[in-house]
Design an enzyme around this catalytic site. Sequence first.
Site, mmCIF file in Angstrom:
data_model
loop_
_atom_site.group_PDB
_atom_site.id
_atom_site.type_symbol
_atom_site.label_atom_id
_atom_site.label_comp_id
_atom_site.label_asym_id
_atom_site.label_seq_id
_atom_site.Cartn_x
_atom_site.Cartn_y
_atom_site.Cartn_z
ATOM 1 N N THR A 1 30.736 -51.693 10.052
ATOM 2 C CA THR A 1 31.380 -50.723 9.145
ATOM 3 C C THR A 1 32.310 -49.834 9.966
ATOM 4 O OG1 THR A 1 29.538 -50.661 7.605
ATOM 5 C CG2 THR A 1 30.814 -48.634 7.787
ATOM 6 N N VAL B 1 25.076 -51.161 -3.692
ATOM 7 C CA VAL B 1 26.045 -50.258 -3.073
ATOM 8 C C VAL B 1 25.310 -49.480 -1.985
ATOM 9 C CG1 VAL B 1 27.505 -48.229 -3.446
ATOM 10 C CG2 VAL B 1 27.479 -50.058 -5.145
ATOM 11 N N GLY B 2 25.941 -49.362 -0.822
ATOM 12 C CA GLY B 2 25.308 -48.648 0.298
ATOM 13 C C GLY B 2 25.710 -47.181 0.342
ATOM 14 N N THR C 1 27.202 -45.008 9.890
ATOM 15 C CA THR C 1 27.055 -46.465 9.843
ATOM 16 C C THR C 1 25.599 -46.809 10.111
ATOM 17 O OG1 THR C 1 27.609 -48.566 10.862
ATOM 18 C CG2 THR C 1 27.798 -46.627 12.281
ATOM 19 N N GLY D 1 22.186 -48.610 4.997
ATOM 20 C CA GLY D 1 22.611 -47.670 3.971
ATOM 21 C C GLY D 1 21.509 -47.056 3.124
HETATM 22 N N1 ASP Z 1 26.099 -48.483 5.966
HETATM 23 C C1 ASP Z 1 26.588 -49.737 5.516
HETATM 24 C C2 ASP Z 1 25.876 -50.124 4.245
HETATM 25 O O1 ASP Z 1 24.678 -49.949 4.180
HETATM 26 C C3 ASP Z 1 26.420 -50.840 6.496
HETATM 27 C C4 ASP Z 1 26.814 -50.526 7.923
HETATM 28 O O2 ASP Z 1 27.107 -49.400 8.271
HETATM 29 O O3 ASP Z 1 26.840 -51.445 8.707
HETATM 30 O O4 ASP Z 1 26.492 -50.637 3.360
#
Ligand code: ASP
Length: 341
Positions: free
Chosen positions: A208, A237-238, A259, A262
């Site tokens: 991300t 949805v994250g 990041t 999520g």
């Molecule tokens: N935070 C993001 C999600 O959960 C994933 C990530 O940061 O790699 O959608």
Amino acid sequence: MKKVILVGLLLSVLSTSLAQNNMKGNNNFAIVLHGGAGTILKQNMTPELEKQYMDKMNEALQKGYDTLSKGGKSNDAVVVAIMVLEDSPLFNAGKGSVFTADGKNEMDASIMDGKTLKSGAVAGVRKIKNPITAAKCVLEKSEHVMMVGTGAEKFAKKCKCEMADSSYFFEEKRFIQLQKIKESEKTELDHGSSKPIDVEFNDKKFGTVGVVALDKEGNLAAGTSTGGMTNKKYGRVGDAPIIGAGTYANNKTCGVSCTGHGEYFIRAVVAYDVSALMEYKGYSVEKAANEVINEKLKKMGGEGGLIAMDAKGNITMPFNTPGMYRAFKKSDGTSGNFIYK
Ligand code: ASP
């Protein structure tokens, strides 16, 4: 006697306004970015790939930095820098987005302006080339904060955001990742594993992206963009498009982009929690971010990291995973880019 009081009053007004000037519009500016956290280990990396990541981070950083140095706004710097990362297949955002269980790419993005607290977010979009541009358009041209799916795409078209079809987002490497995860799920099922049908977060996430910027006017902005997690199902949805969870900015405290896994970041309201610790407990940005990532989130079992910057340009980049792609550049001449712990 009256004269003394008057002079004292004048001096105090003068020093207050000097202090404010020092905080605001002192021409200092800075930018910090991340390209995702996870099990990023040196032994799994080739020097060539490492260079590709470093070069792309530097390119994004420089684009944002140039915007700021020309007197541009922090939220414009956030958008131009994130667009560079979204256009690269290296990161899990835009072009390099991971696949859902249905073999689609569904992207989330958000942006927040620390001066006005205005925010914009899109979630579950499939056809917007740079989801961060749509998020910015929600912030600027709508009365809403968050739009999802086809509605968000319709609005993005109206905003003249560049659209792209599914073939643009198809990256073979990501597709193979999906197949591997599906295989491991199947194996667990076949062998009657007692574990929940879920592979580790680190197998599912790949980079991300997020940016926090401070402009010459002393205004902060933060933005985050992602393809989410590989094999996500049912319109999951994250945290990335959720203001307060994955993204937050407030000139009073700091700008934050997160990041990680999520679901945990949403439950722990991570980005806002950093700001709240600063506002209510008087913590420095470093202390607040460290407490949230390495104490609170870790105790819950949440993996990931964040970048944060306060209104004076102090930067911190904590993470509780083996690595996090991250880089910063400040007008005082300091800069750096890192991958591992
Ligand atoms: N935070 C993001 C999600 O959960 C994933 C990530 O940061 O790699 O959608």
